[in-house]
Design an enzyme around this catalytic site. Sequence first.
Site, mmCIF file in Angstrom:
data_model
loop_
_atom_site.group_PDB
_atom_site.id
_atom_site.type_symbol
_atom_site.label_atom_id
_atom_site.label_comp_id
_atom_site.label_asym_id
_atom_site.label_seq_id
_atom_site.Cartn_x
_atom_site.Cartn_y
_atom_site.Cartn_z
ATOM 1 N N GLY A 150 30.026 13.238 -8.794
ATOM 2 C CA GLY A 150 31.428 13.279 -8.406
ATOM 3 C C GLY A 150 31.682 13.213 -6.919
ATOM 4 O O GLY A 150 32.817 13.400 -6.469
ATOM 5 N N PRO A 154 24.613 11.769 -8.750
ATOM 6 C CA PRO A 154 25.583 10.880 -8.106
ATOM 7 C C PRO A 154 25.596 9.503 -8.776
ATOM 8 O O PRO A 154 24.549 8.969 -9.128
ATOM 9 C CB PRO A 154 25.050 10.772 -6.676
ATOM 10 C CG PRO A 154 23.576 11.025 -6.792
ATOM 11 C CD PRO A 154 23.403 11.994 -7.931
ATOM 12 N N GLY A 155 26.766 8.964 -8.956
ATOM 13 C CA GLY A 155 26.896 7.601 -9.476
ATOM 14 C C GLY A 155 27.619 6.756 -8.445
ATOM 15 O O GLY A 155 27.028 5.978 -7.695
ATOM 16 N N CYS A 182 46.506 -12.305 -18.900
ATOM 17 C CA CYS A 182 47.859 -12.301 -19.456
ATOM 18 C C CYS A 182 48.312 -10.878 -19.675
ATOM 19 O O CYS A 182 48.317 -10.375 -20.802
ATOM 20 C CB CYS A 182 47.881 -13.078 -20.752
ATOM 21 S SG CYS A 182 47.582 -14.802 -20.463
ATOM 22 N N TYR A 232 31.612 1.289 -11.335
ATOM 23 C CA TYR A 232 32.621 1.195 -12.386
ATOM 24 C C TYR A 232 33.435 -0.093 -12.331
ATOM 25 O O TYR A 232 34.602 -0.121 -12.699
ATOM 26 C CB TYR A 232 33.544 2.429 -12.367
ATOM 27 C CG TYR A 232 32.771 3.724 -12.396
ATOM 28 C CD1 TYR A 232 32.065 4.087 -13.536
ATOM 29 C CD2 TYR A 232 32.689 4.552 -11.284
ATOM 30 C CE1 TYR A 232 31.313 5.258 -13.565
ATOM 31 C CE2 TYR A 232 31.940 5.726 -11.308
ATOM 32 C CZ TYR A 232 31.260 6.066 -12.451
ATOM 33 O OH TYR A 232 30.511 7.220 -12.490
HETATM 34 C C1 PLP Z 1 30.306 10.212 -14.528
HETATM 35 C C2 PLP Z 1 29.315 11.299 -14.402
HETATM 36 C C3 PLP Z 1 28.542 11.423 -13.256
HETATM 37 C C4 PLP Z 1 28.697 10.528 -12.058
HETATM 38 O O1 PLP Z 1 29.957 10.657 -11.494
HETATM 39 P P1 PLP Z 1 30.279 9.934 -10.096
HETATM 40 O O2 PLP Z 1 31.687 10.284 -9.850
HETATM 41 O O3 PLP Z 1 30.086 8.479 -10.320
HETATM 42 O O4 PLP Z 1 29.336 10.487 -9.103
HETATM 43 C C5 PLP Z 1 27.590 12.410 -13.221
HETATM 44 N N1 PLP Z 1 27.402 13.247 -14.267
HETATM 45 C C6 PLP Z 1 28.146 13.164 -15.394
HETATM 46 C C7 PLP Z 1 27.886 14.088 -16.493
HETATM 47 C C8 PLP Z 1 29.122 12.189 -15.492
HETATM 48 O O5 PLP Z 1 29.859 12.130 -16.607
#
Ligand code: PLP
Length: 443
Positions: A248, A291-292, A361, A390
Amino acid sequence: MYLHGTSKVNDQGHLEIGGVDATQLVAEYGTPLYVFDEALVRQRCREFVDAFRASGLKFQVAYASKAFCVMAMCRIVEEEGMSLDVVSDGELYTALQAGFPAERIHFHGNNKTVDEIEMAIDAQIGCFVVDNFIELQLLNAIAGDKRQKVKVLLRITPGVEAHTHEFISTGQTDSKFGFDLGNGSAMRAIKEAASLSNLDVLGVHSHIGSQIFEVEGFRIAAEKVAGFAVQVRKETGIIFPVINLGGGFGIRYVEGHTPLPVAVYVEAITEAIKENFGNNDYPLPEIWVEPGRSIVGDAGTTLYTVGTTKDIPGVRKYVAVDGGMTDNPRPALYEAEYEAMLANRATEQSEEVVSIAGKCCESGDMLIWDLNLPKVSVGDILAVSCTGAYNYAMASNYNRIRRPGVVFVKDGQSDLVVKRESFDNIIGNDLIPARMKQVSTTR
Ligand SMILES: *Cc1c(COP(=O)(O)O)cnc(C)c1O
């Protein structure tokens, strides 16, 4: 547009990423095109790993692959020594096919299917993050059938609200995810898990939301999780060797977004863990984070070609590009904001305010409202920054639009890591029942 990582304006007045001219990328691969600054992805990985190393705690940094999951990305994560989160059999398959070590894979999700659980146990993944009571029993039963003992973390909802868009907030009590801390189900889950002979409980997991700009939420989560761990020890004697505080971490999409340096988030987390566990004479657990967005988000840029425009005097000017909500659904889904520039005329002054429309559309298919650009012409290349997370991951074939290709750029070199979809990909799973085939061939 803010220039992230290796992005810069070169002597030709063009946007350049990873030492490669954006116009050259377009000539070679076409548009739309996702471009990833590989050096920036690796830099972000190292920022997390280095900050944890400095803390002296044991740790795992698990990339949340849902943000952008393709085989080449799994390779990078592997090379950077990190772990990997998956939430479906498709992500698991991608990781395994990329040669990602199974023991560093963690499986998430609120509704893992029997097939997914079997596939993951057979692959000998490192850990399941269990979401609910049904899954606890199911996982224990399947593990038993396979005569395996599986490691689990239990996902708890600690009741922390991250300041972010409601749709991407998951830490509060009213959530589809996890065992609630406040109403006692988290404690019940731990006791139940401990009683199941094929599960090995490593600890708990909490993920408080996304695109978080402050450390406070993580501090509170660490405090709540520590409080819970202490309570669990008191009631059951169980000591957690692992605490996972999720992902997050915010990134800068547009001006006004003020993410903290990665090291600041990590330091806040490790300090909070040392404080809250240390003060309770609790053996310091290994810390995992996930982290994503913060690994890939700002490393991605999407290149589009400008097509038509529609000027409504006194109202606004629409500029349409050759992609849209199919390659980036976030503006339509979350009112997400992005910055952009003309990649082929990067040094020219802004002359007009336009709004960038997609080609689907759907009136809601807008990418950016009220963007300052030089006078836009047909054929200009629009670069939208910060599209690494994403975007490709959420892309669709709405209107039967083919998903764009993905290119990694680094040190003046570009490598295609996902081919643009073909027309055959589009119809590849379509079947025409025999009775209809007959009709069409007799015509
Ligand atoms: C989506 C998610 C993440 C990654 O969230 P980011 O906002 O992309 O860092 C990490 N852990 C869990 C369980 C998630 O659902």
